[in-house]
Write a protein that holds these residues in place. Structure first.
Motif: not given
Length: 123
Positions: A41-46, A49-55, A93-99
């Motif tokens: 879900s986090l991946n899809d939100a990123i 670029k759905n800020w609310q869903k990422i959060a 956000i993308v950098l941290k998610y990839n890590q």
């Protein structure tokens, strides 16, 4: 974050479970079962670029990491959640998610090992 530095401290879980190995194993199983879906879900939100869903997705993952005693990863999720809720620093956000994708592979392996240790103790 170096994968070898990922520390899983089950003392909080042990405390909550009152040393009940069966309950601890169950909680680890739930984490291993649910977290990939949250990450998806986090991946899809990123990707959208759905800020609310990422959060929201980061917020769901964060307490489970705390519960499993994986503080470094919990802090990273908190950072992703904060950036997303402020709608700022998407690149971070993308950098941290990839890590975190690599980190989670290690977390899943280490939790599976911890689970096996608990099961071995119980017999």
């Amino acid at each position: 974050m170096d994968n070898n530095q990922i520390i899983i401290d089950l003392s909080y879980l042990r405390e909550v479970a009152s040393e009940n190995t069966e309950f601890m194993v169950e909680m680890i199983d739930i984490f291993l079962d649910q977290t990939p879906g949250y990450l998806s879900s986090l991946n899809d939100a990123i990707e959208s670029k759905n800020w609310q869903k990422i959060a929201e997705s980061a917020h769901k993952i964060k307490p489970t990491l705390g519960f499993m005693g994986i503080e470094s990863a919990r802090e990273t999720m908190a950072e992703i959640e904060l950036n997303a809720s402020k709608q700022e620093d998407f690149e971070n956000i993308v950098l941290k998610y990839n890590q975190m994708q690599e980190v989670f592979k290690t977390i899943f392996i280490k939790l599976e090992e911890k689970k096996q240790e608990l099961l071995a103790q119980d017999n």
